[in-house]
Design a protein around this motif. Structure first.
Motif, short mmCIF file in Angstrom:
data_model
loop_
_atom_site.label_atom_id
_atom_site.label_comp_id
_atom_site.label_asym_id
_atom_site.label_seq_id
_atom_site.Cartn_x
_atom_site.Cartn_y
_atom_site.Cartn_z
N SER A 99 0.81 -1.23 0.00
CA SER A 99 0.00 0.00 0.00
C SER A 99 0.84 1.27 0.00
O SER A 99 0.29 2.37 -0.04
CB SER A 99 -0.93 0.01 1.22
N VAL A 269 -15.31 -1.17 -0.12
CA VAL A 269 -14.54 -2.11 -0.94
C VAL A 269 -14.82 -3.53 -0.44
O VAL A 269 -14.87 -3.76 0.77
CB VAL A 269 -13.02 -1.83 -0.85
N VAL A 271 -13.25 -7.42 -1.01
CA VAL A 271 -12.08 -8.12 -1.55
C VAL A 271 -12.26 -9.62 -1.42
O VAL A 271 -12.68 -10.12 -0.37
CB VAL A 271 -10.79 -7.68 -0.83
N CYS A 286 -7.18 -0.86 0.76
CA CYS A 286 -7.81 -0.20 -0.39
C CYS A 286 -8.56 1.06 0.05
O CYS A 286 -8.49 2.10 -0.61
CB CYS A 286 -8.76 -1.17 -1.08
N SER A 289 -6.18 3.79 0.78
CA SER A 289 -5.46 4.30 -0.38
C SER A 289 -6.05 5.61 -0.90
O SER A 289 -5.35 6.42 -1.50
CB SER A 289 -5.48 3.26 -1.51
N ALA A 295 -6.04 1.64 -5.13
CA ALA A 295 -6.60 0.40 -4.61
C ALA A 295 -6.43 -0.75 -5.60
O ALA A 295 -6.08 -1.86 -5.21
CB ALA A 295 -8.08 0.60 -4.28
N ILE A 298 -2.94 -2.17 -5.54
CA ILE A 298 -2.72 -3.03 -4.37
C ILE A 298 -3.26 -4.42 -4.63
O ILE A 298 -2.59 -5.43 -4.38
CB ILE A 298 -3.39 -2.41 -3.12
N ILE A 299 -4.49 -4.50 -5.16
CA ILE A 299 -5.13 -5.79 -5.42
C ILE A 299 -4.37 -6.58 -6.48
O ILE A 299 -4.15 -7.79 -6.34
CB ILE A 299 -6.59 -5.59 -5.84
N MET A 307 -11.29 -7.49 -6.46
CA MET A 307 -11.92 -6.39 -5.73
C MET A 307 -13.17 -5.89 -6.43
O MET A 307 -13.22 -5.80 -7.65
CB MET A 307 -10.93 -5.23 -5.59
N ALA A 309 -15.29 -2.33 -5.89
CA ALA A 309 -15.25 -1.05 -5.18
C ALA A 309 -16.48 -0.21 -5.54
O ALA A 309 -16.89 -0.17 -6.70
CB ALA A 309 -13.98 -0.28 -5.53
N SER A 322 -12.20 -5.51 -10.35
CA SER A 322 -10.94 -5.96 -10.93
C SER A 322 -11.23 -6.97 -12.04
O SER A 322 -12.36 -7.45 -12.18
CB SER A 322 -10.05 -6.58 -9.86
#
Length: 332
Positions: A99, A269, A271, A286, A289, A295, A298-299, A307, A309, A322
């Protein structure tokens, strides 16, 4: 956002009665200030064993339990650590690095300062107070030597709230598997991990809700976890915020870089990951972030993570996923 309740809740579509056919058992109760719901297939009822594991996590990692191991470390009474402490420290350290340091479980001094710890806050902290608290924040400057933790500073506080619940779920799942259970669902406080099939012989279906401004819930998505099993956790500022006497409101996600509550375009978020501790910490990272782009990076850096979001846009919200998240969406 006006007219939009910032929340994404995880609720279970499959709820069973107290005893299930096919040697399935359900176990419900309260722990860590929230509720749990466990469904598992086994030759015998092992609810008491699962309770012992959850109590163990409270005794090890709860900063709200004055007799816990982490409380003794935070107060300076001890520097001896356990396997549980070492494992959550490792997971949290890895997510913190990914992160860029915005996620940090040593944010404890800031948590206390802003009123999200053991005490309340009626006024905003001063910049001087924030700078002083930040001087004790930094998991990258803490290390484990043998069975001892070396803190950055005496005032450094470990707040594993963003990973301990997921880790507790993982320990329960480990125990279930050690006892021969290869079909289970463990949900604690909206975080969940599954393996195998549900009592109907189907995938585990879990609903992600976006509550409306009233008490009714509207469905955002339904995910389907097959036999290989997955874990899922969510994070947002909707459940935990403070309202001061002057009417101002701020959320509980604090930046370990600035020392202030994160102003984020992310409302919430969710995950998906292989283990719940990772999903738990990644979801918080996330949110910390501050934006969807950070975010997503990071994922993408965590193997197997996906993820969903919710992004705040004036009076409405947009959903970003994602690349692999949609493969988990149920077609029902």
């Amino acid at each position: 956002m006006k007219g939009f309740l910032l929340t994404v809740l995880i609720s279970l579509l499959f709820l069973t009665s107290a005893s299930c056919s096919g040697n399935y058992f359900t176990h419900n109760g309260e722990i860590w200030g929230t509720t749990y719901h466990i469904v598992y297939q086994n030759g015998q009822n092992i609810d008491n064993e699962l309770d012992s594991i959850m109590r163990y996590i409270d005794a090890e990692l709860s900063m709200f339990n004055p007799a816990s191991l982490v409380s003794a470390i935070n107060s300076g009474e001890s520097d001896s650590i356990s396997v549980a402490f070492a494992e959550v420290f490792d997971i949290a350290s890895r997510v913190s690095r990914l992160s860029g340091g915005v996620y940090d479980p040593t944010v404890g001094p800031l948590t206390e300062l802003w009123g999200f710890g053991r005490g309340a806050a009626d006024t905003l902290p001063s910049s001087t107070d924030i700078s002083e608290a930040l001087s004790a924040v930094g998991i990258s400057e803490c290390r484990i030597e043998g069975c001892r933790i070396i803190k950055k500073a005496p005032a450094t506080l470990f707040d594993f709230s963003s990973v301990a619940k997921g880790y507790g779920i993982d320990l329960v799942c480990r125990h279930l598997e050690s006892r021969g259970a290869d079909n289970y669902m463990v949900e604690i406080g909206g975080e969940v991990r599954t393996l195998g099939r549900n009592p109907r012989g189907r995938d585990w279906h879990i609903q992600i809700d976006m509550p409306r401004p009233d008490t009714a819930h509207s469905r955002l998505a339904i995910v389907s976890f097959g036999p290989e099993g997955k874990a899922m956790a969510s994070s947002g500022n909707y459940r935990n915020f403070r309202k001061l006497t002057d009417g101002s409101i701020y959320g509980h996600t604090l930046s370990a870089v600035s020392g202030y509550p994160v102003e984020s375009e992310l409302a919430a978020v969710t995950v998906i990951a292989d283990e719940c501790a990772a999903a738990d910490a990644l979801a918080t990272a996330c949110m910390a972030s501050g934006n969807a782009g950070h975010a997503m990076r990071i994922i993408e850096a965590w193997p197997g993570a996906e993820m969903l979001a919710v992004i705040a846009q004036a009076d409405t919200a947009a959903v970003l996923t994602s690349a692999g998240f949609n493969s988990y969406l149920a077609d029902i």
